[in-house]
Design a protein around this motif. Structure first.
Motif: not given
Length: 241
Positions: A7-12, A25-34
Motif C-alpha cells: 500500500a505504501r507504493e500506492r500512496l502519495a 510531516l513526510y518523515a512521520q508518515v513515510a512508512p505508509f506513503m511512498g
C-alpha cells in the motif's frame, strides 16, 4: 497492514505546506506513503531544492507541475524535471498531442543524461475541483467523465505513461484503456472528511475498487490530530479496499 506493505507504493502525500513543515510531516508518515507530491507552491518557492529535500528522506518525488505550454517550452521543462530524478511528472492532457509527446521525450532525455530511471509522465484529464457546471463553462462538452475519456485517449495515443483523474472516472478509464496506463487519483477523502475544494472526491476504498494505482492524499493527513494514525488508516483501507 504492516509498515512497508505494498500500500505504501500506492500512496502519495501532497506536501502543500511550508517546506520545513512538509519535510517533518513526510518523515512521520513515510512508512505508509511512498511518494511525496511536490506541487506548484513548493516548487515556485524553493525550486529543485524542494525535490532533493524529499529525496534525501527516501521519498519518491511526484513533481506535480501540470505543465501546459507550447511543445518546445514543455520539453525543456520536462527535461529539467527528468534530470532531477523525479518518479512522476504531470502535464495537462489539454495541451495536445504534440505537447504531450514533447513532455515524454524531454523527461526521458533529462533522466538519461543524469543516469536516472525515466519518470512516468502523467496527463491530467479534468481537475478534481471542477464540477459538471465548471466543465461546461471552460468549454468542454459533455459530463466530466466523457471529457476525461476524450482527453485520456488523446494522451495515451501520445505515449504518456499514465493519467490523473478523479476516482469517479477511474473505473470507466480502466475499462476503456485496459491495464497499462497508470491511474492516479487525487481528491481522496476518507468517509466523513471535509471535501474542501474537491468537487468529485471519493474514499480510498472507492478509488482502489475503481482501478486507481496511486492515490494522492493531502488535507486528511495534514489536518488530522494524529497524522500518523490518519496515514496508517488510509494505508489499511487501500490494502483491503
Amino acid at each position: 497492514m504492516t509498515e512497508g506493505s505494498p500500500a505504501r507504493e500506492r500512496l502519495a502525500l501532497a506536501v502543500d505546506l511550508p517546506l520545513d513543515q512538509g519535510l517533518a510531516l513526510y518523515a512521520q508518515v513515510a512508512p505508509f506513503m511512498g511518494y511525496a507530491k511536490v506541487g506548484l507552491s513548493l516548487f515556485v518557492e524553493h525550486g529543485p531544492a524542494a525535490v532533493t529535500a524529499f529525496q534525501k528522506l527516501g521519498g519518491r518525488v511526484f513533481l506535480d507541475l501540470k505543465l501546459h505550454d507550447i511543445p518546445n517550452t514543455v520539453e525543456l521543462a520536462a527535461t529539467r524535471a527528468g534530470a532531477l530524478g523525479v518518479a512522476l511528472l504531470t502535464v495537462h492532457a489539454a495541451g495536445g498531442e504534440a505537447m504531450l509527446k514533447a513532455a515524454v521525450r524531454g523527461a526521458r532525455e533529462g533522466a538519461r543524461s543524469q543516469g536516472h530511471p525515466p519518470p512516468r509522465v502523467l496527463a491530467v484529464t479534468v481537475l478534481t475541483s471542477l464540477s459538471a457546471e465548471d466543465v461546461t463553462a471552460v468549454g468542454l462538452t459533455g459530463a466530466p467523465e466523457a471529457a476525461a475519456q476524450r482527453l485520456a485517449q488523446l494522451a495515451v495515443r501520445a505515449g504518456v505513461d499514465g493519467l490523473v483523474c478523479s476516482p469517479r472516472e477511474a473505473e470507466g478509464l480502466r475499462r476503456l484503456l485496459g491495464p497499462s496506463p497508470l491511474l492516479c487519483t487525487p481528491g481522496i477523502r476518507p468517509a466523513g472528511a471535509e471535501l474542501g475544494d474537491q468537487a468529485r472526491a471519493e474514499t480510498p476504498a472507492f478509488a482502489v475498487r475503481a482501478g486507481a494505482d496511486v492515490l494522492v492524499v493531502g488535507r486528511p493527513v495534514h489536518a488530522a490530530a494524529d497524522p500518523v494514525a490518519a496515514a496508517r488508516a488510509i494505508a489499511t483501507e487501500v490494502s483491503f479496499g
